[in-house]
Design a protein around this motif. Structure first.
Motif, PDB file in Angstrom:
ATOM      1  N   ALA A  44     -10.274  18.456 -19.997  1.00 31.15           N
ATOM      2  CA  ALA A  44      -9.437  19.642 -19.850  1.00 31.15           C
ATOM      3  C   ALA A  44     -10.266  20.919 -19.883  1.00 31.15           C
ATOM      4  O   ALA A  44      -9.938  21.909 -19.234  1.00 31.15           O
ATOM      5  CB  ALA A  44      -8.382  19.663 -20.963  1.00 31.15           C
ATOM      6  N   ALA A  45     -11.372  20.882 -20.620  1.00 32.32           N
ATOM      7  CA  ALA A  45     -12.195  22.081 -20.739  1.00 32.32           C
ATOM      8  C   ALA A  45     -12.787  22.487 -19.396  1.00 32.32           C
ATOM      9  O   ALA A  45     -12.936  23.684 -19.108  1.00 32.32           O
ATOM     10  CB  ALA A  45     -13.307  21.852 -21.754  1.00 32.32           C
ATOM     11  N   THR A  46     -13.157  21.510 -18.584  1.00 34.30           N
ATOM     12  CA  THR A  46     -13.739  21.815 -17.273  1.00 34.30           C
ATOM     13  C   THR A  46     -12.691  21.879 -16.178  1.00 34.30           C
ATOM     14  O   THR A  46     -13.000  22.242 -15.043  1.00 34.30           O
ATOM     15  CB  THR A  46     -14.786  20.750 -16.888  1.00 34.30           C
ATOM     16  N   GLY A  47     -11.455  21.511 -16.505  1.00 39.37           N
ATOM     17  CA  GLY A  47     -10.383  21.556 -15.517  1.00 39.37           C
ATOM     18  C   GLY A  47     -10.458  20.463 -14.484  1.00 39.37           C
ATOM     19  O   GLY A  47      -9.851  20.571 -13.415  1.00 39.37           O
ATOM     20  N   ARG A  48     -11.183  19.375 -14.772  1.00 43.36           N
ATOM     21  CA  ARG A  48     -11.297  18.256 -13.834  1.00 43.36           C
ATOM     22  C   ARG A  48     -10.438  17.097 -14.326  1.00 43.36           C
ATOM     23  O   ARG A  48     -10.558  16.670 -15.478  1.00 43.36           O
ATOM     24  CB  ARG A  48     -12.753  17.823 -13.678  1.00 43.36           C
ATOM     25  N   HIS A  49      -9.588  16.574 -13.437  1.00 43.35           N
ATOM     26  CA  HIS A  49      -8.625  15.555 -13.821  1.00 43.35           C
ATOM     27  C   HIS A  49      -8.735  14.359 -12.875  1.00 43.35           C
ATOM     28  O   HIS A  49      -8.094  14.322 -11.828  1.00 43.35           O
ATOM     29  CB  HIS A  49      -7.211  16.136 -13.792  1.00 43.35           C
ATOM     30  N   PRO A  50      -9.579  13.359 -13.213  1.00 49.37           N
ATOM     31  CA  PRO A  50      -9.718  12.183 -12.347  1.00 49.37           C
ATOM     32  C   PRO A  50      -8.538  11.227 -12.503  1.00 49.37           C
ATOM     33  O   PRO A  50      -7.990  11.053 -13.599  1.00 49.37           O
ATOM     34  CB  PRO A  50     -11.016  11.544 -12.835  1.00 49.37           C
ATOM     35  N   VAL A  51      -8.151  10.623 -11.389  1.00 49.49           N
ATOM     36  CA  VAL A  51      -7.046   9.666 -11.360  1.00 49.49           C
ATOM     37  C   VAL A  51      -7.499   8.445 -10.571  1.00 49.49           C
ATOM     38  O   VAL A  51      -8.058   8.575  -9.478  1.00 49.49           O
ATOM     39  CB  VAL A  51      -5.787  10.272 -10.698  1.00 49.49           C
ATOM     40  N   ARG A  52      -7.272   7.264 -11.128  1.00 50.90           N
ATOM     41  CA  ARG A  52      -7.559   6.028 -10.406  1.00 50.90           C
ATOM     42  C   ARG A  52      -6.339   5.656  -9.566  1.00 50.90           C
ATOM     43  O   ARG A  52      -5.204   5.672 -10.047  1.00 50.90           O
ATOM     44  CB  ARG A  52      -7.876   4.889 -11.371  1.00 50.90           C
ATOM     45  N   VAL A  53      -6.565   5.327  -8.321  1.00 47.31           N
ATOM     46  CA  VAL A  53      -5.482   4.965  -7.405  1.00 47.31           C
ATOM     47  C   VAL A  53      -5.861   3.659  -6.717  1.00 47.31           C
ATOM     48  O   VAL A  53      -7.007   3.502  -6.273  1.00 47.31           O
ATOM     49  CB  VAL A  53      -5.254   6.058  -6.334  1.00 47.31           C
ATOM     50  N   LEU A  54      -4.920   2.747  -6.648  1.00 49.62           N
ATOM     51  CA  LEU A  54      -5.173   1.510  -5.911  1.00 49.62           C
ATOM     52  C   LEU A  54      -3.952   1.162  -5.081  1.00 49.62           C
ATOM     53  O   LEU A  54      -2.822   1.540  -5.399  1.00 49.62           O
ATOM     54  CB  LEU A  54      -5.565   0.358  -6.839  1.00 49.62           C
ATOM     55  N   ALA A  55      -4.196   0.440  -4.005  1.00 53.24           N
ATOM     56  CA  ALA A  55      -3.127   0.009  -3.094  1.00 53.24           C
ATOM     57  C   ALA A  55      -3.133  -1.503  -3.013  1.00 53.24           C
ATOM     58  O   ALA A  55      -4.197  -2.123  -2.891  1.00 53.24           O
ATOM     59  CB  ALA A  55      -3.324   0.619  -1.708  1.00 53.24           C
ATOM     60  N   ARG A  56      -1.931  -2.081  -3.068  1.00 46.99           N
ATOM     61  CA  ARG A  56      -1.788  -3.537  -2.952  1.00 46.99           C
ATOM     62  C   ARG A  56      -0.695  -3.845  -1.939  1.00 46.99           C
ATOM     63  O   ARG A  56       0.318  -3.152  -1.865  1.00 46.99           O
ATOM     64  CB  ARG A  56      -1.460  -4.165  -4.302  1.00 46.99           C
ATOM     65  N   GLN A  57      -0.920  -4.880  -1.183  1.00 49.64           N
ATOM     66  CA  GLN A  57       0.041  -5.305  -0.162  1.00 49.64           C
ATOM     67  C   GLN A  57      -0.015  -6.822  -0.069  1.00 49.64           C
ATOM     68  O   GLN A  57      -1.098  -7.409   0.024  1.00 49.64           O
ATOM     69  CB  GLN A  57      -0.303  -4.679   1.183  1.00 49.64           C
ATOM     70  N   ASN A  58       1.146  -7.447  -0.126  1.00 49.33           N
ATOM     71  CA  ASN A  58       1.225  -8.908  -0.069  1.00 49.33           C
ATOM     72  C   ASN A  58       0.337  -9.565  -1.127  1.00 49.33           C
ATOM     73  O   ASN A  58      -0.287 -10.611  -0.886  1.00 49.33           O
ATOM     74  CB  ASN A  58       0.848  -9.417   1.321  1.00 49.33           C
ATOM     75  N   GLY A  59       0.265  -8.925  -2.308  1.00 51.73           N
ATOM     76  CA  GLY A  59      -0.486  -9.494  -3.421  1.00 51.73           C
ATOM     77  C   GLY A  59      -1.981  -9.308  -3.363  1.00 51.73           C
ATOM     78  O   GLY A  59      -2.707  -9.854  -4.209  1.00 51.73           O
ATOM     79  N   GLU A  60      -2.486  -8.513  -2.408  1.00 50.71           N
ATOM     80  CA  GLU A  60      -3.926  -8.330  -2.267  1.00 50.71           C
ATOM     81  C   GLU A  60      -4.276  -6.846  -2.281  1.00 50.71           C
ATOM     82  O   GLU A  60      -3.485  -6.000  -1.857  1.00 50.71           O
ATOM     83  CB  GLU A  60      -4.421  -8.962  -0.966  1.00 50.71           C
ATOM     84  N   ASP A  61      -5.492  -6.547  -2.767  1.00 48.04           N
ATOM     85  CA  ASP A  61      -5.952  -5.162  -2.792  1.00 48.04           C
ATOM     86  C   ASP A  61      -6.249  -4.675  -1.380  1.00 48.04           C
ATOM     87  O   ASP A  61      -6.927  -5.357  -0.598  1.00 48.04           O
ATOM     88  CB  ASP A  61      -7.219  -5.026  -3.636  1.00 48.04           C
ATOM     89  N   VAL A  62      -5.754  -3.480  -1.059  1.00 51.58           N
ATOM     90  CA  VAL A  62      -6.057  -2.826   0.214  1.00 51.58           C
ATOM     91  C   VAL A  62      -7.207  -1.846   0.024  1.00 51.58           C
ATOM     92  O   VAL A  62      -8.148  -1.808   0.809  1.00 51.58           O
ATOM     93  CB  VAL A  62      -4.818  -2.098   0.759  1.00 51.58           C
TER      94      VAL A  62
END
Length: 323
Positions: A284-302
């Motif tokens: 928060a001090a540096t104002g950087r906010h990382p977010v992990r995002v993943l996509a799955r389709q038909n039970g598999e990672d895209v």
């Protein structure tokens, strides 16, 4: 049609214009960002671009150019250099394996004129199958009127039309795909994902706050500039951006950093789920906010991705004067 190896003009005045749309795999002339290219050494190039002050989709936010203009400029450089520098025939497909960028928000500030961009590109891992380019990785340093803008890296493979059709099977048939596209789900509220219009929202809500469904609107004039048999890469980047904004809501800022790894195509005939996860390193001090995002389709990672939203400081007055 030919393109010279140097689009600079040595005369009383230097002239520039957008490159032919076929070289960047766009249908609309208005969506071509690149203006020229030249070779500076073996496997090293400079590609020039111009960003408009306003865009119908990649619109300024909080006084900053949309950083996905950097991603789209690099995306356009992939087919351009494939064709003009590595002799890839038209009809071949360039397929992302990895993509990342890191942008300097100060250099993204919108000025009183369109932004003139230079992409300094070096290519590594250049492989061939016979005479055909098989793949490479582009390492990009971007400047804006001489100011450091950011870096990017894109690793991709190149497939001939015949190989692509074998890999995709019936999914390479546009009529087959069009007949099986799933109904478009309702969008999230635009404000939640940093958008102004429902038409530009690429995520749909689910019962979980950390899980959304990809909205692949094949009638969107920018994300679907021409018919394709799978979700385009820039749609997936936009999905990551909107998922990150949704996760960080109500905080707003600039998507300054993005890292993605692609595993398979996102198909248009079944739901693709976008999930957000806590990411280490939020400061928060540096104002950087990382977010992990993943996509799955038909039970598999895209794909998997890490998106970092940087809280933007107030925009100072910047004047980019012509020489």
């Amino acid at each position: 049609m030919t393109v010279s190896a140097d689009h600079s003009v040595s005369s009383v005045a230097a002239l520039s214009s957008a490159l032919p749309r076929e070289y960047v795999h766009k249908s609309a002339h208005s969506e071509v960002l690149l203006t020229g290219w030249r070779t500076v050494a073996p496997d090293e190039y400079v590609v020039t671009a111009q960003w408009p002050r306003a865009h119908s989709f990649y619109s300024p936010d909080g006084g900053h150019h949309d950083p996905l203009l950097l991603a789209e400029s690099v995306r356009q450089a992939i087919p351009l250099l494939s064709h003009v520098a590595y002799e890839v025939p038209f009809g071949h497909r360039q397929i992302w394996d990895t993509f990342s960028y890191s942008a300097n928000p100060e250099a993204l500030v919108v000025g009183p004129a369109p932004a003139d961009i230079e992409l300094h590109i070096s290519c590594s891992g250049v492989t061939r199958r016979g005479r055909r380019l098989a793949g490479l990785t582009m390492h990009v340093t971007a400047t804006r009127d001489g100011e450091f803008l950011g870096t990017a890296e894109a690793g991709f493979t190149n497939q001939s039309q015949a190989v692509y059709q074998r890999l995709r099977g019936t999914n390479a048939d546009l009529d087959h795909v069009a007949a099986r596209i799933i109904p478009l789900p309702p969008p999230l509220t635009p404000r939640r994902v940093g958008r102004d219009r429902f038409h530009d929202v690429v995520l749909s809500p689910t019962s979980s706050a950390h899980r959304t469904q990809l909205r692949a609107d094949i009638n969107h004039p920018i994300l679907f500039d021409h018919p394709v048999d799978h979700a385009p890469g820039m749609l997936l980047l936009e999905a990551v951006r909107q998922a990150a904004y949704g996760s960080a809501f109500p905080r707003r800022g600039v998507l300054t950093d993005l890292e993605m790894r692609f595993f398979r195509y996102a198909e248009l005939n079944s739901p693709c789920w976008i999930e957000t996860l806590p990411a280490a390193g939020e400061t928060a001090a540096t104002g950087r906010h990382p977010v992990r995002v993943l996509a799955r389709q038909n039970g598999e990672d895209v794909f998997t991705a890490t998106a970092t939203i940087t809280t933007a400081a107030p925009v100072p007055l910047r004047v980019y004067a012509a020489p």
